[in-house]
Scaffold this active site. Sequence first.
Site, PDB file in Angstrom:
ATOM      1  N   CYS A 135      13.477  34.577  35.601  1.00 14.55           N
ATOM      2  CA  CYS A 135      13.855  33.381  36.359  1.00 14.55           C
ATOM      3  C   CYS A 135      15.329  33.422  36.735  1.00 14.55           C
ATOM      4  O   CYS A 135      16.203  33.188  35.884  1.00 14.55           O
ATOM      5  CB  CYS A 135      13.546  32.127  35.533  1.00 14.55           C
ATOM      6  SG  CYS A 135      14.108  30.616  36.327  1.00 14.55           S
ATOM      7  N   CYS A 138      17.091  29.991  36.475  1.00 13.78           N
ATOM      8  CA  CYS A 138      17.393  29.550  35.109  1.00 13.78           C
ATOM      9  C   CYS A 138      18.523  30.366  34.492  1.00 13.78           C
ATOM     10  O   CYS A 138      19.370  29.816  33.799  1.00 13.78           O
ATOM     11  CB  CYS A 138      16.178  29.715  34.189  1.00 13.78           C
ATOM     12  SG  CYS A 138      14.599  29.345  34.910  1.00 13.78           S
ATOM     13  N   ASP A 139      18.529  31.666  34.720  1.00 11.19           N
ATOM     14  CA  ASP A 139      19.384  32.537  33.906  1.00 11.19           C
ATOM     15  C   ASP A 139      20.472  33.287  34.668  1.00 11.19           C
ATOM     16  O   ASP A 139      21.293  33.961  34.047  1.00 11.19           O
ATOM     17  CB  ASP A 139      18.503  33.564  33.160  1.00 11.19           C
ATOM     18  CG  ASP A 139      17.535  32.879  32.206  1.00 11.19           C
ATOM     19  OD1 ASP A 139      17.905  31.818  31.665  1.00 11.19           O
ATOM     20  OD2 ASP A 139      16.421  33.388  32.017  1.00 11.19           O
TER      21      ASP A 139
END
Length: 318
Positions: A135, A138-139
């Site tokens: 992701c 997200c990261d």
Amino acid sequence: MQDKIYDVIIIGAGPAGLSAAIYTGRARLSTLIIEKEKDGGQIVITAEIDNYPGSLPHESGPSLIGRMVEQAQRFGAEKVYDTVVEANLTGDVKRVKCKKGEYAAHTIIIASGAHPRPIGCVGERELIGKGVSYCATCDGAFFEDMDIYVVGGGDTAVEEAIYLTKFGRKVTVIHRRDQLRAIKSIQDRAFQNEKMNFMWDTVVTELHGDGILESMTVKNVKTGEETVIHANEDDGTFGVFGFVGFLPESALYADQLALRNGYIVTDDNMHTEIPGVFAAGDIREKSLRQVITAAADGAIAAMEANAYIEGYCLVNAG
Ligand code: NAP
């Protein structure tokens, strides 16, 4: 076990499930959405949605899904966060057993989507969240000014790699062939981006690190040559993002519904072979898995569920 028998239970709150809920809600069918984790499915991990009609310029997946959730709620769908562990799809009343409760309905729309396929190399599982991610939204920020590698050559891999150039000092796409699968317009953007690099005919065989990703072994599939890539000394780590396709969340239904390559087989109107049971979105066998096709599936499944409950057939009804 709840006493209530809903008209429709929708499993999954991604674009297919939420679109179905908008349509069942507007048809005044009592509707329960069961979502395992977070609303949105895969689009909450999508940095930018460019091709959904009406989406805002550079709109993120979470932004688009937020508007869909709000719209579904406006039409009265109930929602629980629970994980389905068993589904009895036969009979006039379908029963869904979850970790926290049991629910019943006259019809079921399965819209539980798919999850990222693992890269499939040694050390991957141990290093998830410690350098390995699926992701970018997200990261990505964890790898500010570091090296980032993206595995895969499809639309997802290349789009997310472009997004990751916001963070990484360099983003390298590792692809097992010498040509990308991604559509031309996405490729063009990638080839024009100065931070993007490509490692062709290459697969990742091993990821190494003690508590954090420190190095990886890649192999050229044409020459067989193996190379070990180490983290920059100052950084101590780097990012590996896997975008090598998705696996459908269909195992629960394998003994009751026909699956092909893991995907639920339906007709053009989302009917499975069990009356009153429909599938919509990425879990369904089809050629194009996009937000727009998921939304269309959801709408069709909802109207077919309505027709099933009311006892008529929509096709060629005039
Ligand atoms: P995909 O199209 O199935 O591509 C998967 C990529 O991963 C391919 O390049 C494949 O290589 C590679 N791959 C598969 N298994 C691998 C393995 N074990 N090791 C290394 N590489 C592997 O998946 P996707 O890119 O996630 O796209 C899924 C669907 O969503 C597609 O229909 C796509 O068009 C759609 N999508 C659309 C957009 C958009 O329109 N903006 C954005 C994202 C996704 P090969 O090429 O060699 O097979």
